[in-house]
Scaffold this motif. Structure first.
Motif, PDB file in Angstrom:
ATOM      1  N   SER A   1       0.802  -1.226   0.000  1.00 46.95           N
ATOM      2  CA  SER A   1       0.000   0.000   0.000  1.00 46.95           C
ATOM      3  C   SER A   1       0.835   1.276   0.000  1.00 46.95           C
ATOM      4  CB  SER A   1      -0.934   0.023   1.219  1.00 46.95           C
ATOM      5  OG  SER A   1      -1.819  -1.071   1.200  1.00 46.95           O
ATOM      6  N   LEU A   2       2.062   1.226   0.547  1.00 43.75           N
ATOM      7  CA  LEU A   2       2.853   2.434   0.749  1.00 43.75           C
ATOM      8  C   LEU A   2       3.976   2.533  -0.278  1.00 43.75           C
ATOM      9  CD1 LEU A   2       3.561   4.934   2.463  1.00 43.75           C
ATOM     10  CD2 LEU A   2       4.982   3.414   3.881  1.00 43.75           C
ATOM     11  N   THR A   3       4.020   3.683  -0.956  1.00 36.65           N
ATOM     12  CA  THR A   3       5.115   4.008  -1.866  1.00 36.65           C
ATOM     13  C   THR A   3       5.858   5.203  -1.288  1.00 36.65           C
ATOM     14  OG1 THR A   3       3.854   3.238  -3.775  1.00 36.65           O
ATOM     15  CG2 THR A   3       5.765   4.621  -4.213  1.00 36.65           C
ATOM     16  N   LEU A   4       7.152   5.018  -0.986  1.00 41.49           N
ATOM     17  CA  LEU A   4       7.948   6.058  -0.345  1.00 41.49           C
ATOM     18  C   LEU A   4       9.429   5.825  -0.656  1.00 41.49           C
ATOM     19  CD1 LEU A   4       8.156   8.442   1.693  1.00 41.49           C
ATOM     20  CD2 LEU A   4       8.359   6.722   3.499  1.00 41.49           C
ATOM     21  N   PRO A   5      10.089   6.775  -1.339  1.00 39.50           N
ATOM     22  CA  PRO A   5       9.514   7.990  -1.910  1.00 39.50           C
ATOM     23  C   PRO A   5       8.935   7.721  -3.315  1.00 39.50           C
ATOM     24  CG  PRO A   5      11.866   7.960  -2.290  1.00 39.50           C
ATOM     25  CD  PRO A   5      11.550   6.706  -1.523  1.00 39.50           C
ATOM     26  N   GLN A   6       8.175   8.675  -3.797  1.00 46.30           N
ATOM     27  CA  GLN A   6       7.715   8.653  -5.180  1.00 46.30           C
ATOM     28  C   GLN A   6       8.198   9.941  -5.836  1.00 46.30           C
ATOM     29  OE1 GLN A   6       3.790   7.125  -6.202  1.00 46.30           O
ATOM     30  NE2 GLN A   6       3.406   8.975  -7.394  1.00 46.30           N
ATOM     31  N   LEU A   7       9.056   9.812  -6.824  1.00 47.31           N
ATOM     32  CA  LEU A   7       9.692  10.955  -7.475  1.00 47.31           C
ATOM     33  C   LEU A   7       9.097  11.145  -8.863  1.00 47.31           C
ATOM     34  CD1 LEU A   7      11.962  13.137  -7.625  1.00 47.31           C
ATOM     35  CD2 LEU A   7      13.445  11.325  -8.556  1.00 47.31           C
ATOM     36  N   SER A   8       8.701  12.379  -9.168  1.00 43.90           N
ATOM     37  CA  SER A   8       8.169  12.726 -10.488  1.00 43.90           C
ATOM     38  C   SER A   8       8.949  13.911 -11.031  1.00 43.90           C
ATOM     39  CB  SER A   8       6.686  13.086 -10.409  1.00 43.90           C
ATOM     40  OG  SER A   8       5.933  12.043  -9.836  1.00 43.90           O
ATOM     41  N   VAL A   9       9.375  13.821 -12.271  1.00 44.16           N
ATOM     42  CA  VAL A   9      10.058  14.936 -12.941  1.00 44.16           C
ATOM     43  C   VAL A   9       9.385  15.173 -14.282  1.00 44.16           C
ATOM     44  CG1 VAL A   9      12.277  14.546 -11.810  1.00 44.16           C
ATOM     45  CG2 VAL A   9      11.777  13.377 -13.952  1.00 44.16           C
ATOM     46  N   SER A  10       9.349  16.431 -14.709  1.00 47.44           N
ATOM     47  CA  SER A  10       8.730  16.746 -15.993  1.00 47.44           C
ATOM     48  C   SER A  10       9.369  17.989 -16.589  1.00 47.44           C
ATOM     49  CB  SER A  10       7.219  16.962 -15.844  1.00 47.44           C
ATOM     50  OG  SER A  10       6.948  18.098 -15.054  1.00 47.44           O
ATOM     51  N   ARG A  11       9.260  18.088 -17.905  1.00 48.08           N
ATOM     52  CA  ARG A  11       9.693  19.288 -18.634  1.00 48.08           C
ATOM     53  C   ARG A  11       8.626  19.612 -19.674  1.00 48.08           C
ATOM     54  NH1 ARG A  11      14.074  22.489 -20.011  1.00 48.08           N
ATOM     55  NH2 ARG A  11      14.105  23.259 -22.148  1.00 48.08           N
ATOM     56  N   ASN A  12       8.103  20.828 -19.606  1.00 49.16           N
ATOM     57  CA  ASN A  12       7.073  21.275 -20.530  1.00 49.16           C
ATOM     58  C   ASN A  12       7.579  22.508 -21.271  1.00 49.16           C
ATOM     59  OD1 ASN A  12       5.288  19.355 -19.297  1.00 49.16           O
ATOM     60  ND2 ASN A  12       4.929  20.834 -17.655  1.00 49.16           N
ATOM     61  N   SER A  13       7.283  22.583 -22.556  1.00 46.08           N
ATOM     62  CA  SER A  13       7.690  23.743 -23.345  1.00 46.08           C
ATOM     63  C   SER A  13       6.536  24.207 -24.219  1.00 46.08           C
ATOM     64  CB  SER A  13       8.902  23.408 -24.224  1.00 46.08           C
ATOM     65  OG  SER A  13       8.565  22.469 -25.225  1.00 46.08           O
ATOM     66  N   LEU A  14       6.467  25.521 -24.430  1.00 47.40           N
ATOM     67  CA  LEU A  14       5.489  26.137 -25.318  1.00 47.40           C
ATOM     68  C   LEU A  14       6.230  27.023 -26.308  1.00 47.40           C
ATOM     69  CD1 LEU A  14       2.494  27.256 -23.043  1.00 47.40           C
ATOM     70  CD2 LEU A  14       2.471  25.497 -24.800  1.00 47.40           C
ATOM     71  N   ARG A  15       5.867  26.876 -27.589  1.00 47.47           N
ATOM     72  CA  ARG A  15       6.459  27.694 -28.648  1.00 47.47           C
ATOM     73  C   ARG A  15       5.337  28.258 -29.517  1.00 47.47           C
ATOM     74  NH1 ARG A  15       9.783  26.852 -25.519  1.00 47.47           N
ATOM     75  NH2 ARG A  15      11.905  26.069 -25.776  1.00 47.47           N
ATOM     76  N   TYR A  16       5.399  29.578 -29.742  1.00 53.08           N
ATOM     77  CA  TYR A  16       4.371  30.273 -30.518  1.00 53.08           C
ATOM     78  C   TYR A  16       4.918  30.636 -31.890  1.00 53.08           C
ATOM     79  CZ  TYR A  16       1.687  30.707 -26.209  1.00 53.08           C
ATOM     80  OH  TYR A  16       0.979  30.434 -25.067  1.00 53.08           O
ATOM     81  N   GLU A  17       4.062  30.562 -32.900  1.00 49.36           N
ATOM     82  CA  GLU A  17       4.459  30.882 -34.266  1.00 49.36           C
ATOM     83  C   GLU A  17       4.449  32.389 -34.512  1.00 49.36           C
ATOM     84  OE1 GLU A  17       3.204  28.878 -38.414  1.00 49.36           O
ATOM     85  OE2 GLU A  17       1.603  30.069 -37.505  1.00 49.36           O
ATOM     86  N   TYR A  18       3.462  33.098 -33.968  1.00 50.44           N
ATOM     87  CA  TYR A  18       3.328  34.538 -34.181  1.00 50.44           C
ATOM     88  C   TYR A  18       4.464  35.255 -33.450  1.00 50.44           C
ATOM     89  CZ  TYR A  18       0.811  38.975 -34.701  1.00 50.44           C
ATOM     90  OH  TYR A  18       0.432  40.250 -35.034  1.00 50.44           O
ATOM     91  N   PRO A  19       5.261  36.097 -34.153  1.00 50.24           N
ATOM     92  CA  PRO A  19       6.489  36.652 -33.554  1.00 50.24           C
ATOM     93  C   PRO A  19       6.278  37.377 -32.229  1.00 50.24           C
ATOM     94  CG  PRO A  19       6.461  37.032 -35.922  1.00 50.24           C
ATOM     95  CD  PRO A  19       5.111  36.478 -35.567  1.00 50.24           C
TER      96      PRO A  19
END
Length: 251
Positions: A33-51
């Motif tokens: 039942s117990l998870t310790l530790p639980q590590l989460s990592v993420s990388r998010n990026s946003l790119r727009y076309e309009y200058p």
């Protein structure tokens, strides 16, 4: 990839937004039942076309979260931990940096829980205390409570009730004079599944957006009430017809 829905309010040009998300989770299951530790990592990026939007809003977000999770009966669980994220607006000019900054960090302690009371009833919530610090505009550093809560009740095989409330900040993409916005709202809905291909629902929504602007400009807010009876008819496996009504009131 998606079209920027805000640009059409001010210009006829197209703006294609490219979003890329990479994440990974790893945990040590101490017991069943117990998870310790639980590590989460993420990388998010946003790119727009309009200058202009690219200069204002192109950004990267790196997030790390460490938590402990205890799983109970069926899908019930409780999780507590710490989250830290760093957001970089990579193309802002020195003038923009002086006005709206180009980097901030969020640190949040949170508790996340879900309780499956029965096969028909489910409650879930995430409550956090978040501290936001800016690199240049340090006078804008802030702390706030974040809330996301939901409840669902399957009244019968065909009828379902849902309620949700939320209070959270988000990066505003509508106005370059807004440092960030905070959304506070609630929604109640009922859904009736007449057949496998036809369902009806009725929703009542109330949302308030509070804007934190530049130091020289007063903050503003807008309210969005919505009452509507969406109807969906599945014509084929990948094709459906949708109808809804939404009313909006801005201040």
């Amino acid at each position: 990839e998606r079209l920027n829905r805000f640009l059409s309010l001010s210009a006829p040009d197209r703006d294609l937004v490219d979003s890329r998300n990479v994440f990974a989770d790893v945990g040590l299951r101490v017991t069943e039942s117990l998870t310790l530790p639980q590590l989460s990592v993420s990388r998010n990026s946003l790119r727009y076309e309009y200058p202009l939007n690219a200069t204002l809003y192109n950004r990267n977000e790196n997030r790390v979260q460490v938590a402990a999770r205890y799983s109970g009966w069926e899908a019930s669980y409780v999780q507590a931990g710490l989250m830290q994220s760093r957001v970089d607006y990579i193309d802002r000019t020195p003038g923009l940096i002086a006005q709206v900054d180009n980097r901030y960090a969020d640190r949040e302690a949170f508790v996340d829980a879900q309780w499956v009371y029965s096969a028909k009833t489910m409650l879930s919530s995430r409550i956090g205390y978040r501290q936001r610090s800016y690199e240049t505009l340090t006078d804008r550093n802030t702390s706030l409570i974040t809330v996301d809560a939901k409840a669902a009740w399957q009244y019968s095989p065909k009828t379902r009730f849902d309620v949700a409330v939320w209070h959270r900040p988000y990066a505003n993409e509508e106005d370059p004079g807004i440092l960030y916005s905070t959304l506070t709202g609630a929604r109640a809905s009922i859904r009736w599944q007449y057949t496998d291909k036809l369902w009806l629902s009725f929703n009542v929504v109330r949302e308030n957006q509070k804007n934190t602007r530049l130091a020289a400009i007063n903050g503003g807010s807008s309210k969005t009430p919505g009452v509507g009876p969406p109807a969906v008819r599945a014509v084929a496996r990948h094709l459906g017809l949708f109808y809804a009504v939404l009313a909006s009131d801005g201040e």
